[in-house]
Structures are given as C-alpha cells and as structure tokens.
Design a protein around this motif. Structure first.
Motif, short mmCIF file in Angstrom:
data_model
loop_
_atom_site.label_atom_id
_atom_site.label_comp_id
_atom_site.label_asym_id
_atom_site.label_seq_id
_atom_site.Cartn_x
_atom_site.Cartn_y
_atom_site.Cartn_z
N GLY A 97 0.27 -0.90 0.20
CA GLY A 97 -0.06 0.33 0.04
C GLY A 97 1.08 0.99 0.21
N LEU A 98 1.80 0.90 0.69
CA LEU A 98 2.44 2.37 0.77
C LEU A 98 4.12 3.17 -0.25
N ALA A 99 3.74 1.91 -0.54
CA ALA A 99 5.04 1.79 -1.92
C ALA A 99 4.06 1.89 -3.26
N ARG A 100 2.90 1.41 -3.03
CA ARG A 100 2.11 2.23 -4.18
C ARG A 100 1.55 3.70 -4.71
N HIS A 101 0.96 3.84 -3.12
CA HIS A 101 0.83 5.50 -2.78
C HIS A 101 1.86 6.47 -3.67
N LEU A 102 3.08 5.77 -2.73
CA LEU A 102 3.87 7.01 -2.75
C LEU A 102 4.88 6.53 -4.72
N LYS A 103 4.01 5.81 -5.46
CA LYS A 103 5.10 5.65 -6.96
C LYS A 103 5.98 5.06 -6.91
N ILE A 104 6.40 3.97 -5.80
CA ILE A 104 8.02 3.23 -6.06
C ILE A 104 7.31 2.25 -7.20
N PRO A 105 8.50 1.85 -7.44
CA PRO A 105 7.87 0.95 -8.62
C PRO A 105 7.55 -0.39 -8.12
N MET A 106 6.91 -1.77 -8.64
CA MET A 106 6.32 -3.15 -7.86
C MET A 106 7.36 -3.75 -8.26
N SER A 107 8.65 -3.20 -9.43
CA SER A 107 9.68 -4.32 -9.95
C SER A 107 11.19 -3.73 -8.85
N THR A 135 -0.59 3.97 6.36
CA THR A 135 -1.31 3.77 5.15
C THR A 135 -2.93 3.76 5.71
N THR A 136 -3.33 2.72 6.34
CA THR A 136 -4.02 2.73 6.56
C THR A 136 -4.56 2.01 7.94
N ASN A 202 -2.75 -2.85 -3.38
CA ASN A 202 -3.38 -3.32 -4.91
C ASN A 202 -4.41 -2.70 -5.73
N ASN A 203 -3.99 -1.31 -5.32
CA ASN A 203 -4.26 -0.62 -5.94
C ASN A 203 -6.26 -0.13 -6.08
N ALA A 204 -5.85 -0.38 -4.45
CA ALA A 204 -8.25 -0.65 -3.75
C ALA A 204 -8.30 0.78 -3.03
N HIS A 267 -6.99 -2.91 12.93
CA HIS A 267 -6.52 -2.93 12.85
C HIS A 267 -5.42 -1.55 12.07
N ALA A 268 -3.85 -2.36 11.87
CA ALA A 268 -2.91 -0.84 11.77
C ALA A 268 -1.94 -1.69 10.49
N ASP A 269 -2.23 -0.52 9.37
CA ASP A 269 -1.43 -1.51 7.88
C ASP A 269 -2.27 -2.59 7.60
#
Length: 297
Positions: A97-107, A135-136, A202-204, A267-269
């Motif tokens: 979640g945090l990596a996706r929000h920050l636009k860090i590559p998944m590769s 994140t959440t 997962n872009n949810a 929950h946390a993250d």
C-alpha cells in the motif's frame, strides 16, 4: 573523497509473495556503490525490524530499506519515526500500500534503481491506540478480514479477495459513538477506515483524496452494507472514485475518538491488532522521512 552514505537493508524472509530471486544479489549488482555502502540484515522474529531500524538510525545511517510487504514496512518505519534516517522500500508483499501510494516501482530491479536516483520527502503518520500506521488503520469489517487473513496459510491477493467475498455480507454492523471535528456522531458502523494514504494496497482506494503530507486523516465511514452498497463500494475503490453518499461518508480531521458497545477488532496497515471498545486515532504530521522516485515532489 566523501564516504558514501550507509544503507541498511532489512529483509523479511517470509514476507508476501514467493520469489526465487535473491534480493541481496540484485542489490549488490544494481545499487550504486559509488554513492552508497550497504549491509543486509534479516528479521528473525515479529517485532525484530523496529529494533534493527532504530539501531541503524541511532548509528546515523542515511537510509534504512524495508524489503517486504506492508507489515515489514510498518515495522521498519516505526523504528525510524521522528529520526533523521529515511525509509526506503523494496516492495515484496501482496498489497504494498505505501509503496504504491508513493509510486515506488513494483519491480525489484526498478525499485533498487530508485534508491540510486530518488530523493527524500517528509510524510505524515497516524496512530491508533498508540500503534503507528502509515497507510490505513480501521475498525470493523476490514479489521475482521485482517484477523482471518493472518491465520490463513495461503497468502496473496486471490486469497484476500476470496475471504472478502465469503464474509462481506455475513459481517454485522455495530453501534458506535464517534467524535470527529468536535462533533459527536452516534451511528452504526460496518467499517470505519482511517486513511493517511489513499489505498489499502493492490490499488484498492478507500480514500481517493487522501494526501500523505497534509497532516489530516481521511475517515471513511460505512454504516451498513448490503449487496448494492457492496457493489458500489467495490467499483469505486477499484476506479479511484468516492463512493456515493448512500454507501459511504467521508471526513477530514486530525483526531478521532470512537467508543463501541462491545469490543471491535482493529488493524494498522493491514496487521490485526486485537480488539478494543475505545479507540483514539491521531495524526503525526511530517514525522517520517521517505525516499521516493525523483518524479514525486
């Protein structure tokens, strides 16, 4: 010649999706050795990563990189809060979640290259009953799913989706009292999500308007859920839209207090924290340094 900045990579060997790629080998090949010197350490038990991260921060390392999923990122970030050491992420989990929000590559390779070219920014963090999240966090259904998922031997997105589909209409809402922006709200609660970042993973997107640098929580309240509301919420989460008012309500605030008639899961993250009947959720503005791609301000 100045000494290259020192990086500690903290790897969770059991995190997220399985891969035959040797992460340490890829780091050795792709990390800019003229810019950095580095070391690789492995977590040995739950709660080990915050210790390893804090130790590196206390030694003055410039960067500590979490190699794993959202749980590993949370643990490493907790050890770096309010320090001068920045968090880096090599996403190896099922949600990220945090990596996706920050636009860090998944590769993996692209994420390592980001360490060579990225820059450091300050982001907010939150806390729920004194447990940090980045994140959440949430109470109700999403926490219930986290508890079931934690005990499931199978991991990954497919397993998570299967659990949600199986349980979403079985779970029952609960009466709560929430204080948001000094207003008291007595309401049913199917889920109350507290978002620092826009998505679960997962872009949810549970809170599409969330800004990780604005010092505010984006609160999403779903009072009750039926099939129509569930379909609307699912569509909106996957298309990065706000759900309609009949399905969800949104608030921006810095502090939330919630009390429930009986204990609720939280929950946390994405990590199940347990149950409580009282909740305090706070924001901690610009409390964590993070290395992000150069295209992110």
């Amino acid at each position: 010649m100045p000494t290259p900045s020192h990086i500690r990579f903290i790897i969770n060997p059991t995190s997220g999706t399985k891969s035959r790629v040797n992460v340490a080998d890829r780091i050795e090949i792709l990390l800019d050795s003229k810019k950095y010197k580095h070391e690789v350490v492995y977590t040995e038990f739950a709660g080990h990563a915050p210790q390893l991260a804090k130790e590196a921060a206390d030694k003055g390392y410039g960067l500590v990189v979490a190699v794993g999923g959202d749980g590993t990122v949370n643990e490493v970030a907790r050890g770096l809060l309010h320090s001068e050491t920045a968090l880096g992420i090599l996403p190896k989990g099922s949600g990220n979640g945090l990596a996706r929000h920050l636009k860090i590559p998944m590769s993996l390779d692209a994420a390592i290259r980001t360490l060579n070219t990225g820059h450091v920014v300050n982001i907010d963090s939150g806390s729920i009953n004194n447990h940090p999240f980045f994140t959440t966090a949430g109470i109700g259904f999403d926490a219930y799913i986290s508890s079931v998922f934690a005990g499931n031997k199978k991991r990954g997105l497919q397993t998570y989706v299967e659990l949600v589909m199986k349980e979403v209409l079985k779970y029952k809402h609960m009466p709560v009292k929430a204080i948001i922006n000094d207003n008291t709200l007595e309401t049913d609660c199917y889920v109350m999500a507290f978002a620092n970042a826009a998505q679960y993973g997962n872009n949810a997107y549970i809170a599409p308007l969330a800004d990780i640098e604005d010092g505010l929580l984006d609160v999403c309240l779903v009072r009750t859920l039926d099939l129509v509301k569930a379909l609307n919420l699912s569509y909106c989460m996957l298309t990065k839209q706000l759900a309609n008012a009949d399905s969800a309500e949104y608030f921006k605030t810095t502090h939330v207090k919630v009390s429930a008639e009986r204990p609720m899961m939280y929950h946390a993250d994405g990590d199940f924290m347990g149950e409580a009947s009282e909740f305090e959720v706070h924001m901690n503005p610009l409390s964590l340094k993070v290395l992000v791609p150069k295209s992110i301000n």
